[in-house]
Design a protein around this motif. Structure first.
Motif, PDB file in Angstrom:
ATOM      1  N   ALA A  77     -21.516 -44.969 -71.390  1.00  0.00           N
ATOM      2  CA  ALA A  77     -20.806 -45.203 -70.132  1.00  0.00           C
ATOM      3  C   ALA A  77     -19.820 -46.357 -70.279  1.00  0.00           C
ATOM      4  N   ALA A  78     -20.227 -47.407 -70.968  1.00  0.00           N
ATOM      5  CA  ALA A  78     -19.345 -48.557 -71.158  1.00  0.00           C
ATOM      6  C   ALA A  78     -18.138 -48.190 -72.014  1.00  0.00           C
ATOM      7  N   ALA A  79     -18.338 -47.248 -72.924  1.00  0.00           N
ATOM      8  CA  ALA A  79     -17.246 -46.831 -73.798  1.00  0.00           C
ATOM      9  C   ALA A  79     -16.431 -45.707 -73.189  1.00  0.00           C
ATOM     10  N   GLY A  80     -16.821 -45.242 -72.008  1.00  0.00           N
ATOM     11  CA  GLY A  80     -16.104 -44.152 -71.364  1.00  0.00           C
ATOM     12  C   GLY A  80     -16.366 -42.819 -72.030  1.00  0.00           C
ATOM     13  N   ASP A  81     -17.462 -42.707 -72.724  1.00  0.00           N
ATOM     14  CA  ASP A  81     -17.821 -41.484 -73.460  1.00  0.00           C
ATOM     15  C   ASP A  81     -18.795 -40.685 -72.610  1.00  0.00           C
ATOM     16  N   VAL A  82     -18.245 -39.828 -71.747  1.00  0.00           N
ATOM     17  CA  VAL A  82     -19.089 -39.030 -70.862  1.00  0.00           C
ATOM     18  C   VAL A  82     -19.212 -37.647 -71.473  1.00  0.00           C
ATOM     19  N   PRO A 108     -23.936 -34.438 -80.010  1.00  0.00           N
ATOM     20  CA  PRO A 108     -22.633 -34.845 -80.529  1.00  0.00           C
ATOM     21  C   PRO A 108     -21.545 -33.930 -79.968  1.00  0.00           C
ATOM     22  N   PRO A 109     -20.331 -34.443 -79.824  1.00  0.00           N
ATOM     23  CA  PRO A 109     -19.234 -33.607 -79.338  1.00  0.00           C
ATOM     24  C   PRO A 109     -18.902 -32.542 -80.370  1.00  0.00           C
ATOM     25  N   PRO A 110     -18.219 -31.487 -79.956  1.00  0.00           N
ATOM     26  CA  PRO A 110     -17.843 -30.414 -80.889  1.00  0.00           C
ATOM     27  C   PRO A 110     -17.054 -30.949 -82.068  1.00  0.00           C
ATOM     28  N   ASP A 111     -17.289 -30.369 -83.227  1.00  0.00           N
ATOM     29  CA  ASP A 111     -16.566 -30.702 -84.455  1.00  0.00           C
ATOM     30  C   ASP A 111     -16.634 -32.177 -84.814  1.00  0.00           C
ATOM     31  N   GLY A 112     -17.660 -32.870 -84.351  1.00  0.00           N
ATOM     32  CA  GLY A 112     -17.827 -34.270 -84.696  1.00  0.00           C
ATOM     33  C   GLY A 112     -16.781 -35.187 -84.093  1.00  0.00           C
ATOM     34  N   GLN A 113     -15.988 -34.660 -83.147  1.00  0.00           N
ATOM     35  CA  GLN A 113     -14.948 -35.463 -82.520  1.00  0.00           C
ATOM     36  C   GLN A 113     -15.522 -36.197 -81.322  1.00  0.00           C
ATOM     37  N   ARG A 114     -14.878 -37.251 -80.963  1.00  0.00           N
ATOM     38  CA  ARG A 114     -15.300 -38.006 -79.805  1.00  0.00           C
ATOM     39  C   ARG A 114     -14.972 -37.237 -78.537  1.00  0.00           C
ATOM     40  N   ALA A 115     -15.867 -37.243 -77.572  1.00  0.00           N
ATOM     41  CA  ALA A 115     -15.652 -36.522 -76.320  1.00  0.00           C
ATOM     42  C   ALA A 115     -14.391 -37.036 -75.634  1.00  0.00           C
ATOM     43  N   GLY A 116     -13.690 -36.127 -74.970  1.00  0.00           N
ATOM     44  CA  GLY A 116     -12.496 -36.523 -74.229  1.00  0.00           C
ATOM     45  C   GLY A 116     -11.239 -36.536 -75.082  1.00  0.00           C
ATOM     46  N   ARG A 117     -11.352 -36.223 -76.349  1.00  0.00           N
ATOM     47  CA  ARG A 117     -10.211 -36.231 -77.240  1.00  0.00           C
ATOM     48  C   ARG A 117      -9.967 -34.818 -77.735  1.00  0.00           C
ATOM     49  N   ASP A 118      -8.746 -34.395 -77.760  1.00  0.00           N
ATOM     50  CA  ASP A 118      -8.391 -33.053 -78.223  1.00  0.00           C
ATOM     51  C   ASP A 118      -8.481 -33.024 -79.742  1.00  0.00           C
ATOM     52  N   PRO A 119      -9.389 -32.187 -80.296  1.00  0.00           N
ATOM     53  CA  PRO A 119      -9.546 -32.168 -81.747  1.00  0.00           C
ATOM     54  C   PRO A 119      -8.316 -31.652 -82.468  1.00  0.00           C
ATOM     55  N   ALA A 120      -7.409 -30.976 -81.760  1.00  0.00           N
ATOM     56  CA  ALA A 120      -6.193 -30.473 -82.392  1.00  0.00           C
ATOM     57  C   ALA A 120      -5.162 -31.569 -82.623  1.00  0.00           C
ATOM     58  N   VAL A 121      -5.286 -32.679 -81.896  1.00  0.00           N
ATOM     59  CA  VAL A 121      -4.336 -33.773 -82.028  1.00  0.00           C
ATOM     60  C   VAL A 121      -4.875 -34.750 -83.073  1.00  0.00           C
ATOM     61  N   PRO A 122      -4.086 -35.029 -84.104  1.00  0.00           N
ATOM     62  CA  PRO A 122      -4.566 -35.945 -85.146  1.00  0.00           C
ATOM     63  C   PRO A 122      -4.861 -37.326 -84.579  1.00  0.00           C
ATOM     64  N   ALA A 123      -5.857 -37.948 -85.123  1.00  0.00           N
ATOM     65  CA  ALA A 123      -6.209 -39.301 -84.687  1.00  0.00           C
ATOM     66  C   ALA A 123      -5.157 -40.292 -85.179  1.00  0.00           C
ATOM     67  N   ARG A 124      -4.881 -41.287 -84.339  1.00  0.00           N
ATOM     68  CA  ARG A 124      -3.932 -42.322 -84.725  1.00  0.00           C
ATOM     69  C   ARG A 124      -4.648 -43.338 -85.604  1.00  0.00           C
ATOM     70  N   ARG A 125      -3.963 -43.764 -86.603  1.00  0.00           N
ATOM     71  CA  ARG A 125      -4.520 -44.815 -87.452  1.00  0.00           C
ATOM     72  C   ARG A 125      -4.028 -46.145 -86.953  1.00  0.00           C
ATOM     73  N   SER A 126      -4.928 -47.089 -86.948  1.00  0.00           N
ATOM     74  CA  SER A 126      -4.508 -48.415 -86.498  1.00  0.00           C
ATOM     75  C   SER A 126      -3.804 -49.109 -87.665  1.00  0.00           C
ATOM     76  N   SER A 127      -2.790 -49.843 -87.325  1.00  0.00           N
ATOM     77  CA  SER A 127      -2.083 -50.597 -88.364  1.00  0.00           C
ATOM     78  C   SER A 127      -2.661 -51.985 -88.395  1.00  0.00           C
ATOM     79  N   GLY A 128      -3.021 -52.390 -89.544  1.00  0.00           N
ATOM     80  CA  GLY A 128      -3.496 -53.730 -89.533  1.00  0.00           C
ATOM     81  C   GLY A 128      -4.255 -54.074 -90.649  1.00  0.00           C
TER      82      GLY A 128
END
Length: 148
Positions: A116-121, A128-148
């Motif tokens: 709940a604190a992470a907004g993961d409903v 686990p969410p489908p395909d090991g992806q985080r809930a609420g995220r479209d698995p078709a859209v590539p994950a952004r990499r953080s720069s740093g």
């Protein structure tokens, strides 16, 4: 057989055998003239039962409180049969199950609070969410990499 041989035959270590002896789960074995422990097949069978019960989730303290009854389980050859035998391990098993249930409930509450604190409903808590992806995220859209 010496401690190393007995430990290997029981699937454990010499250190574990000394611990079981110190905790009263294993009777002190006779010693050779040079002071080495000498184990027999009954001791090895008892260690196997102890290890099986520990694998099932009982603790050394649980077993220590019923150490005088472990030989009955050695004779029967199956630690799993102890649960329904009043006076042997059934009360210890019931207590351990209650402790596990309480811990599962505590961890479930903790998980729900963190999600709940992470907004993961999720529709099904604990799944686990489908395909090991985080809930609420479209698995078709590539994950952004953080720069740093």
């Amino acid at each position: 057989m010496r401690i190393g041989e007995a430990a290997a035959a029981a699937g454990t270590t010499p250190r574990a055998l000394r611990l079981y002896e110190a905790r009263g789960l294993l009777r002190p074995p006779p010693r050779t003239s040079s002071g080495q422990r000498e184990y027999d097949s009954a001791a090895v069978a008892r260690v196997r039962v102890i290890r099986s019960l520990l694998t099932l989730g009982l603790t050394l303290e649980d077993l220590r409180s019923r150490a005088h009854r472990l030989d009955l389980l050695v004779q029967e050859g199956t630690p799993a049969s102890c649960a329904g035998r009043p006076g042997e391990l059934s009360d210890v098993v019931a207590d351990r199950l209650a402790a596990l249930d309480a811990e599962i409930a505590r961890l479930t509450r903790l998980r729900q609070a963190l999600a709940a604190a992470a907004g993961d409903v999720r529709d099904a808590p604990g799944q686990p969410p489908p395909d090991g992806q985080r809930a609420g995220r479209d698995p078709a859209v590539p994950a952004r990499r953080s720069s740093g």
